[in-house]
Design a protein around this motif. Sequence first.
Motif, short mmCIF file in Angstrom:
data_model
loop_
_atom_site.label_atom_id
_atom_site.label_comp_id
_atom_site.label_asym_id
_atom_site.label_seq_id
_atom_site.Cartn_x
_atom_site.Cartn_y
_atom_site.Cartn_z
N PHE A 120 0.85 -1.19 0.00
CA PHE A 120 0.00 0.00 0.00
C PHE A 120 0.89 1.25 0.00
N PRO A 121 1.60 1.49 -1.11
CA PRO A 121 2.61 2.55 -1.14
C PRO A 121 2.08 3.96 -0.89
N GLY A 122 0.82 4.22 -1.13
CA GLY A 122 0.27 5.55 -0.91
C GLY A 122 -0.28 5.77 0.48
N VAL A 123 -0.21 4.75 1.34
CA VAL A 123 -0.80 4.82 2.67
C VAL A 123 0.33 4.92 3.71
N PRO A 124 0.31 5.95 4.55
CA PRO A 124 1.35 6.05 5.59
C PRO A 124 1.29 4.87 6.56
N VAL A 125 2.46 4.32 6.86
CA VAL A 125 2.59 3.17 7.77
C VAL A 125 3.53 3.57 8.90
N ARG A 126 3.16 3.18 10.11
CA ARG A 126 4.05 3.33 11.27
C ARG A 126 4.23 1.96 11.90
N MET A 127 5.45 1.71 12.39
CA MET A 127 5.75 0.46 13.08
C MET A 127 6.19 0.77 14.50
N TYR A 128 5.55 0.12 15.46
CA TYR A 128 5.93 0.22 16.87
C TYR A 128 6.29 -1.19 17.33
N THR A 129 7.54 -1.39 17.72
CA THR A 129 7.94 -2.70 18.22
C THR A 129 8.51 -2.56 19.62
N PHE A 130 8.24 -3.55 20.44
CA PHE A 130 8.66 -3.55 21.84
C PHE A 130 9.38 -4.86 22.12
N GLY A 131 10.64 -4.77 22.53
CA GLY A 131 11.42 -5.97 22.82
C GLY A 131 11.64 -6.82 21.59
N GLN A 132 11.86 -6.19 20.44
CA GLN A 132 12.00 -6.91 19.17
C GLN A 132 13.35 -7.63 19.10
N PRO A 133 13.33 -8.94 18.84
CA PRO A 133 14.58 -9.64 18.61
C PRO A 133 15.10 -9.31 17.20
N ARG A 134 16.33 -9.68 16.94
CA ARG A 134 16.88 -9.44 15.61
C ARG A 134 16.02 -10.19 14.59
N THR A 135 15.52 -9.45 13.62
CA THR A 135 14.62 -10.02 12.63
C THR A 135 15.35 -10.36 11.35
N GLY A 136 16.34 -9.57 10.99
CA GLY A 136 17.07 -9.80 9.75
C GLY A 136 18.42 -9.12 9.76
N ASN A 137 19.07 -9.15 8.60
CA ASN A 137 20.39 -8.55 8.47
C ASN A 137 20.28 -7.05 8.16
N ALA A 138 21.42 -6.42 7.94
CA ALA A 138 21.46 -4.97 7.68
C ALA A 138 20.71 -4.61 6.40
N ASP A 139 20.76 -5.47 5.37
CA ASP A 139 20.02 -5.19 4.13
C ASP A 139 18.51 -5.19 4.38
N TYR A 140 18.04 -6.10 5.23
CA TYR A 140 16.61 -6.11 5.58
C TYR A 140 16.25 -4.82 6.32
N ALA A 141 17.08 -4.42 7.27
CA ALA A 141 16.81 -3.20 8.03
C ALA A 141 16.76 -2.00 7.09
N SER A 142 17.65 -1.95 6.11
CA SER A 142 17.65 -0.85 5.14
C SER A 142 16.38 -0.85 4.29
N LEU A 143 15.93 -2.04 3.89
CA LEU A 143 14.69 -2.13 3.11
C LEU A 143 13.50 -1.65 3.93
N ALA A 144 13.42 -2.09 5.19
CA ALA A 144 12.32 -1.66 6.06
C ALA A 144 12.34 -0.14 6.21
N GLU A 145 13.52 0.43 6.43
CA GLU A 145 13.63 1.89 6.57
C GLU A 145 13.24 2.61 5.28
N LYS A 146 13.60 2.04 4.14
CA LYS A 146 13.27 2.65 2.85
C LYS A 146 11.75 2.62 2.61
N LEU A 147 11.12 1.47 2.87
CA LEU A 147 9.69 1.33 2.60
C LEU A 147 8.82 2.05 3.62
#
Length: 181
Positions: free
Chosen positions: A128-155
């Motif tokens: 849903f690229p036209g819809v603003p998304v916010r993510m709130y995580t609490f006590g999040q374990p490592r989910t992925g590598n640095a490339d995944y983190a960069s993709l999440a930040e980009k999207l």
Amino acid sequence: IPRDTLSGMIIGKNSSPSSVGAPRSQISSQVSNLPDLTHLLYLFRFEMRSDATYPLVQLNAPGISEDASKGCLVHQGFQHAFNSISEDVVSNISAQLQLTPGYNLVSTGHSLGAALASLGGTTLAANFPGVPVRMYTFGQPRTGNADYASLAEKLVGTNNIYRGSGSFLTCVRENLTKDMP
């Protein structure tokens, strides 16, 4: 429907046993309207009875292309668990956005659910690229590598990702009152 009726109403709920290599794991999620009636909240809950070590595998999530996810490695168990409900998540959100155009999306979870909220928020932003998304995580374990983190930040956008260990309600109240970009 009166405003008070919608407040806190569960819009959709998924619950499915997930076999992620650990005995008796379960994932559930639900969509709710927040009281201001401008945000849809997607909450993830994931229970796993074993703390087994899982390898990192290539990200594979609905709406995220192979080119976009190239080099993005994520925890195999989290990806498997999220993908067991991902089509329902995207379908439920799509239906709600058709009924309530102009709403923003919020993906949240705690601990193992926070890892799913990260995958969910990234997937929602891709679908849903036209819809603003916010993510709130609490006590999040490592989910992925640095490339995944960069993709999440980009999207999702670096200003729309909140990680914390404090009170969920305090964090949400403080940040949902800000204007969405």
